[in-house]
Write a protein that holds these residues in place. Structure first.
Motif, PDB file in Angstrom:
ATOM      1  N   ASN A   1       6.436 -11.744   0.748  1.00  0.00           N
ATOM      2  CA  ASN A   1       5.486 -10.888   0.042  1.00  0.00           C
ATOM      3  C   ASN A   1       6.048  -9.475   0.070  1.00  0.00           C
ATOM      4  O   ASN A   1       6.170  -8.869   1.137  1.00  0.00           O
ATOM      5  CB  ASN A   1       4.121 -10.967   0.742  1.00  0.00           C
ATOM      6  N   ALA A   2       6.385  -8.943  -1.082  1.00  0.00           N
ATOM      7  CA  ALA A   2       7.047  -7.633  -1.148  1.00  0.00           C
ATOM      8  C   ALA A   2       6.157  -6.522  -0.592  1.00  0.00           C
ATOM      9  O   ALA A   2       6.649  -5.547  -0.020  1.00  0.00           O
ATOM     10  CB  ALA A   2       7.452  -7.318  -2.588  1.00  0.00           C
ATOM     11  N   TYR A   3       4.845  -6.672  -0.754  1.00  0.00           N
ATOM     12  CA  TYR A   3       3.921  -5.670  -0.201  1.00  0.00           C
ATOM     13  C   TYR A   3       3.977  -5.677   1.323  1.00  0.00           C
ATOM     14  O   TYR A   3       3.983  -4.621   1.955  1.00  0.00           O
ATOM     15  CB  TYR A   3       2.506  -5.959  -0.707  1.00  0.00           C
ATOM     16  N   TYR A   4       4.047  -6.873   1.920  1.00  0.00           N
ATOM     17  CA  TYR A   4       4.165  -6.961   3.377  1.00  0.00           C
ATOM     18  C   TYR A   4       5.465  -6.307   3.844  1.00  0.00           C
ATOM     19  O   TYR A   4       5.489  -5.609   4.860  1.00  0.00           O
ATOM     20  CB  TYR A   4       4.135  -8.423   3.843  1.00  0.00           C
ATOM     21  N   THR A   5       6.531  -6.568   3.115  1.00  0.00           N
ATOM     22  CA  THR A   5       7.813  -5.951   3.464  1.00  0.00           C
ATOM     23  C   THR A   5       7.694  -4.432   3.415  1.00  0.00           C
ATOM     24  O   THR A   5       8.119  -3.725   4.340  1.00  0.00           O
ATOM     25  CB  THR A   5       8.903  -6.403   2.478  1.00  0.00           C
ATOM     26  N   TRP A   6       7.108  -3.937   2.370  1.00  0.00           N
ATOM     27  CA  TRP A   6       6.940  -2.493   2.178  1.00  0.00           C
ATOM     28  C   TRP A   6       6.123  -1.887   3.319  1.00  0.00           C
ATOM     29  O   TRP A   6       6.565  -0.944   3.984  1.00  0.00           O
ATOM     30  CB  TRP A   6       6.265  -2.284   0.821  1.00  0.00           C
TER      31      TRP A   6
ATOM     32  N   ILE B   1       7.573   0.727   6.292  1.00  0.00           N
ATOM     33  CA  ILE B   1       7.057   2.089   6.491  1.00  0.00           C
ATOM     34  C   ILE B   1       6.589   2.248   7.938  1.00  0.00           C
ATOM     35  O   ILE B   1       6.910   3.223   8.612  1.00  0.00           O
ATOM     36  CB  ILE B   1       5.890   2.385   5.523  1.00  0.00           C
ATOM     37  N   MET B   2       5.850   1.249   8.437  1.00  0.00           N
ATOM     38  CA  MET B   2       5.364   1.330   9.814  1.00  0.00           C
ATOM     39  C   MET B   2       6.511   1.346  10.817  1.00  0.00           C
ATOM     40  O   MET B   2       6.411   1.963  11.884  1.00  0.00           O
ATOM     41  CB  MET B   2       4.444   0.148  10.123  1.00  0.00           C
ATOM     42  N   LEU B   3       7.597   0.646  10.487  1.00  0.00           N
ATOM     43  CA  LEU B   3       8.707   0.513  11.429  1.00  0.00           C
ATOM     44  C   LEU B   3       9.613   1.744  11.464  1.00  0.00           C
ATOM     45  O   LEU B   3      10.506   1.813  12.314  1.00  0.00           O
ATOM     46  CB  LEU B   3       9.529  -0.737  11.077  1.00  0.00           C
ATOM     47  N   GLN B   4       9.367   2.703  10.572  1.00  0.00           N
ATOM     48  CA  GLN B   4      10.182   3.920  10.613  1.00  0.00           C
ATOM     49  C   GLN B   4       9.971   4.630  11.948  1.00  0.00           C
ATOM     50  O   GLN B   4       8.878   5.073  12.271  1.00  0.00           O
ATOM     51  CB  GLN B   4       9.803   4.854   9.451  1.00  0.00           C
TER      52      GLN B   4
ATOM     53  N   PHE C   1       0.090  -3.657  11.909  1.00  0.00           N
ATOM     54  CA  PHE C   1       0.356  -4.391  10.671  1.00  0.00           C
ATOM     55  C   PHE C   1      -0.730  -5.430  10.420  1.00  0.00           C
ATOM     56  O   PHE C   1      -1.253  -5.535   9.308  1.00  0.00           O
ATOM     57  CB  PHE C   1       1.735  -5.053  10.744  1.00  0.00           C
ATOM     58  N   GLU C   2      -1.088  -6.181  11.434  1.00  0.00           N
ATOM     59  CA  GLU C   2      -2.111  -7.222  11.282  1.00  0.00           C
ATOM     60  C   GLU C   2      -3.436  -6.624  10.793  1.00  0.00           C
ATOM     61  O   GLU C   2      -4.035  -7.117   9.845  1.00  0.00           O
ATOM     62  CB  GLU C   2      -2.346  -7.938  12.631  1.00  0.00           C
ATOM     63  N   ARG C   3      -3.860  -5.551  11.451  1.00  0.00           N
ATOM     64  CA  ARG C   3      -5.128  -4.922  11.063  1.00  0.00           C
ATOM     65  C   ARG C   3      -5.047  -4.342   9.658  1.00  0.00           C
ATOM     66  O   ARG C   3      -5.982  -4.457   8.866  1.00  0.00           O
ATOM     67  CB  ARG C   3      -5.479  -3.805  12.057  1.00  0.00           C
ATOM     68  N   PHE C   4      -3.906  -3.715   9.371  1.00  0.00           N
ATOM     69  CA  PHE C   4      -3.742  -3.037   8.078  1.00  0.00           C
ATOM     70  C   PHE C   4      -3.795  -4.040   6.928  1.00  0.00           C
ATOM     71  O   PHE C   4      -4.479  -3.815   5.924  1.00  0.00           O
ATOM     72  CB  PHE C   4      -2.404  -2.284   8.069  1.00  0.00           C
TER      73      PHE C   4
ATOM     74  N   PHE D   1      -6.373  -4.031   4.078  1.00  0.00           N
ATOM     75  CA  PHE D   1      -5.834  -3.711   2.747  1.00  0.00           C
ATOM     76  C   PHE D   1      -4.815  -4.786   2.358  1.00  0.00           C
ATOM     77  O   PHE D   1      -3.616  -4.583   2.486  1.00  0.00           O
ATOM     78  CB  PHE D   1      -5.160  -2.332   2.765  1.00  0.00           C
ATOM     79  N   PRO D   2      -5.280  -5.939   1.859  1.00  0.00           N
ATOM     80  CA  PRO D   2      -4.388  -7.090   1.655  1.00  0.00           C
ATOM     81  C   PRO D   2      -3.403  -6.958   0.496  1.00  0.00           C
ATOM     82  O   PRO D   2      -2.415  -7.680   0.472  1.00  0.00           O
ATOM     83  CB  PRO D   2      -5.356  -8.256   1.415  1.00  0.00           C
TER      84      PRO D   2
END
Length: 367
Positions: free
Chosen positions: A30-35, A39-42, A53-56, A60-61
DNA sequence: AATACGGGGAA
DNA sequence: TTCCCAGTATT
């Protein structure tokens, strides 16, 4: 291409198939999950990111769901993760994806690269991981791994070095395997080729690692040291409400931009450097605090010291002295201020430092 | 090219 | 303590 390079790509890919971690954003394609995950992993560790990530994603699916959410909700979901401009940029990007690409992350390098908060690394990560496009994704892991493997002595703190390593990384991507290969090299950096004591004996490419063969695996990569955080003394006001605001604290929202943008904090002032060196007697400190807040239209009376707290950012070290203050029940409260009680906390996003102070205060109230 | 921008975990 | 982490935007 040299054998050293073909060997690296082949053995690394083979290793990754057996050692790939099961991470939430890898569960489905899922490209949105990758995105979101990138961003979070920066500048943030995998273990820190996972629960966010899980909560987000639950909240916001899809890009459209994120685009349509209130900004405060997004910031609250980011609370504690740091680098809060990432949250606003991600939502701005989601709104662009909703408007321009019908809510679908585009398989288009230029379009992805133009999204807010998406730089060279994240562009490469999204294009390769989500779309299997042969783009390099050079982060700290990749610079460390390749600096060691090819024995590069360039300073990885310099922007030019990242560009150089991007060219090297691009050439290493096996045809049709960009997604796995880019994740593999980062996985190796995270699990084996670690910063302090690399596990060379477990490394799938140790045989041709020039850094290790030269005995330089702990010397590399070369990186100039960051300068230490600048110390700042701050006086904060813990303002307890009375009457209808009993049990609540007066907090304020930070400005739209800059450090901790739009987050909520305890009212406080920066003590001029000359006076902060030796520190001030409490009486003078309280008078300074009272006068400064009065300038902002806030009439409070500092009473006594509550506690000291410290917090270190990347570039600033805050030493905060908190004074318990009283305020008249009918006192005027300027724009951007609000009384916040223990049950209102989910409505506001606080930086870590003030989470700790609120915990200290409300925890004390319970007892 | 340098600086602003968080927070936490590992050694 | 020190390092540095799946970096980007601004100056």
């Amino acid at each position: 291409m040299e054998e050293q390079q073909r060997y690296f790509s082949r053995e690394l890919l083979r290793w990754y198939l057996d050692n790939r971690r099961d991470l939430p954003w890898r569960r489905q394609h899922n490209a949105y999950y990758t995105w979101v995950s990138e961003i979070m992993l920066q500048q943030t560790r995998v273990s820190t990111v996972i629960p966010y990530f899980e909560r987000f994603i639950t909240k916001f699916p899809t890009p459209t769901a994120l685009a349509d959410a209130p900004e405060e909700e997004v910031l609250k979901a980011w609370e504690g993760l740091g680098y809060y401009s990432r949250a606003r940029n991600l939502q701005a990007g989601a709104r662009e994806v909703k408007e321009k690409y019908a809510g679908v992350v585009p398989n288009d390098k230029a379009a992805v690269a133009s999204l807010k908060g998406v730089g060279p690394y994240t562009t490469g990560a999204i294009m390769s991981i989500a779309f299997n496009r042969s783009e390099p994704a050079v982060d700290g892991n990749v610079m460390r791994v390749l600096s060691r493997y090819f024995r590069l002595h360039d300073d990885i703190a310099k922007p030019a070095t990242r560009v150089h390593i991007e060219h090297i990384a691009r050439d290493l991507i096996p045809d049709g395997h960009a997604s796995d290969f880019n994740q593999a090299i980062m996985e190796l950096g995270a699990l084996v080729c670690t910063p302090k004591s690399p596990a060379c004996l477990l490394c799938p490419v140790m045989e041709h690692c020039a850094g290790r063969l030269a005995g330089e695996e702990t010397l590399l990569p070369i990186k100039t040291k960051a300068k230490p955080p600048k110390p700042e003394l701050r006086y904060a006001a813990l303002i307890e409400g009375t009457g209808v605001n009993k049990g609540k604290l007066l907090m304020r929202q930070r400005p739209e931009s800059g450090l901790l943008a739009r987050m909520w904090e305890m009212p406080h002032i920066l003590v001029p450097k000359q006076m902060s060196v030796a520190g001030l007697p409490d009486a003078e400190a309280q008078d300074m605090l009272r006068g400064a807040l009065h300038q902002e239209g806030l009439a409070v009376l500092p009473m006594e010291r509550f506690m000291d707290a410290e917090h270190t950012f990347s570039h600033i070290h805050w030493q905060m002295r908190v004074f318990r203050c009283s305020i008249a029940e009918d006192a005027a409260v300027p724009e951007g201020y609000a009384f916040i009680g223990p049950n209102d906390r989910e409505e506001y996003a606080f930086p870590n430092l003030f989470v700790r102070l609120l915990d200290a205060y409300f925890g004390e109230q319970e007892v």
